[in-house]
Scaffold this active site. Structure first.
Site, PDB file in Angstrom:
ATOM      1  N   GLY A  47      -4.107  -6.132  -0.404  1.00 23.68           N
ATOM      2  CA  GLY A  47      -5.456  -5.341  -1.074  1.00 23.68           C
ATOM      3  C   GLY A  47      -5.414  -5.240  -2.429  1.00 23.68           C
ATOM      4  CD  GLU A  63      -6.065  -6.960  -5.249  1.00 23.32           C
ATOM      5  OE1 GLU A  63      -5.531  -7.938  -4.515  1.00 23.32           O
ATOM      6  OE2 GLU A  63      -6.036  -6.584  -6.062  1.00 23.32           O
ATOM      7  CD  GLU A  67      -1.291 -10.075  -1.234  1.00 24.58           C
ATOM      8  OE1 GLU A  67       0.185 -10.094  -1.723  1.00 24.58           O
ATOM      9  OE2 GLU A  67      -1.994  -9.780  -2.063  1.00 24.58           O
ATOM     10  N   PRO A  84     -11.998  11.194   3.127  1.00 19.00           N
ATOM     11  CG  PRO A  84     -12.471  13.196   2.483  1.00 19.00           C
ATOM     12  CD  PRO A  84     -12.066  12.377   4.403  1.00 19.00           C
ATOM     13  CG  ASP A  85      -7.469  13.004   5.281  1.00 18.89           C
ATOM     14  OD1 ASP A  85      -7.954  11.996   5.375  1.00 18.89           O
ATOM     15  OD2 ASP A  85      -7.550  13.702   6.424  1.00 18.89           O
ATOM     16  CD  GLU A 116       9.689  -9.292   4.246  1.00 22.31           C
ATOM     17  OE1 GLU A 116       9.844  -9.886   5.025  1.00 22.31           O
ATOM     18  OE2 GLU A 116       9.671  -7.834   4.230  1.00 22.31           O
TER      19      GLU A 116
END
Lengths: 214, 214
Positions: A47, A63, A67, A84-85, A116
């Site tokens: 991501g 992205e 990748e 939030p965390d 990797e």
DNA sequence: ACAAAAGTGTTTTATATACACCCATGT
DNA sequence: ACATGGGTGTATATAAAACACTTTTGT
């Protein structure tokens, strides 16, 4: 002076992508090993952050191409993750995408922040970084729903020509349930989503007709 | 030094809410008239920026309660809107929610950035600020899908006790198509989502049995 | 000949649709 | 008595599910 009345907090916004393929007879997910903190050395979903000039779909596609080198056909935005965390570095909103492709099309590259990259079987995929276990689980649930609604959703996992048995086995892998061969074939053949080819796959058995997306 | 390797751009993130109710025999949407630029004086969906300590659902609930005074039962996150130029002030990602409630429960308040709030019939709702026409259209499409999948989705639009005719009329409003009375009643009664009450609604006609969510 | 997977129809069941008349109340 | 919306059952059509044997090839 801010252009906004209330000077809103500004989280980073990222697209995280659950990229699935078919390998070794199982669904596998593309993971990257984190090269830096937090979660250094742990596996995570690929991501990256939304850039100035792109919308979320474009971000996810970019992205994904970075990748895998593959320009995905369809990507499906399926949920947001906004606790939030959820990222110890600070506020990060994750917009989660699901993409299906063929492992053979992919030339894995280590990208900027991925030490990797590797395909991992779903069965042995746990303890991902951040809340990526939850994101992955949500992706698989959605995949199952989409496949049930329309088996053609699974075409990107398969080569341009495939047998109905192969499609059925992917269907069973994604939905978790075995289905009757005759009912499945009837359903798919009458759906108008495939066309029969005049080509056959050979093996130690009767040749199987190949089909292509309609 | 940033905690992020690549110092991502930081958009504002907002929850915009399509709040629908039943008024004057039609679906109506709660709009606010913008008190400031851009789009000063135009109608817009209520919404607000994600704060530090809340996730997106909490943000949508908070905004909705600020706007209506009603603590919503269920809110449905249904899409993201992330075009880079969708807000002339700068980058704003909008996470769109759908909520249903009863107009009678609402005491409209003018909030911080809303000069005026009002219910507007869907038919006469066009030229909203930003891309809110698109958001509204997406919400209505989703509403229709949810109602078809399960008419119980519509319960929040109705009072705690309602007649089947009333539920049917809301169903027809949201899906756009008329349905057969007997088939609809059969479906709903056998769904286990409602329970018959020993109470009736009276009018200039035969009293109608009331039902409540199961 | 055997093994291995491909291919093929019918029956049953559940679900969805179509359809029309009588009922209870207020005026 | 009439107007208004409430309430009810059956028949048909469509879709989903269950079910077993024959065919074609490679070895």
């Amino acid at each position: 002076m801010s252009a906004f009345c209330d000077d809103p907090p500004r989280p980073a916004v990222a697209a995280d992508i659950v990229i699935l393929c078919l390998r070794e007879g199982a669904l596998q997910v593309l993971l990257v090993r984190r090269g830096g903190d937090p979660f250094r050395g742990r596996w995570a979903l690929p991501g990256g952050f939304l850039q100035e000039d792109e919308d979320l779909d474009a971000c996810a596609r970019r992205e994904m191409e970075e990748e895998t080198g593959v320009r995905p056909g369809r990507i499906l935005q399926f949920a947001n993750f906004s606790q939030p965390d959820r990222d110890p570095r600070g506020r990060v909103i994750s917009v989660a995408y699901l993409a299906l492709l063929r492992a053979e099309d992919v030339r894995l590259k280590a990208s900027a922040d991925a030490a990797e990259a590797a395909w991992r079987p779903l069965a042995r995929t746990r303890n991902l970084a951040f809340d990526h276990d939850v994101i992955l689980a949500a992706a698989l649930a959605r995949l199952s729903d989409e496949a049930r609604a329309d088996p053609a959703f699974l075409f990107p996992l398969l080569p341009p020509a495939f047998t109905l048995s192969r499609l059925q086995s992917v269907f069973e892998l994604t939905t978790g349930r075995p289905v009757d061969k005759r009912n499945f074939r009837k359903l798919v053949e009458e759906s108008g989503r495939i066309q029969p080819l005049e080509a056959f796959e050979r093996g130690a058995h009767r040749p199987a007709r190949l089909f292509a997306p309609a």
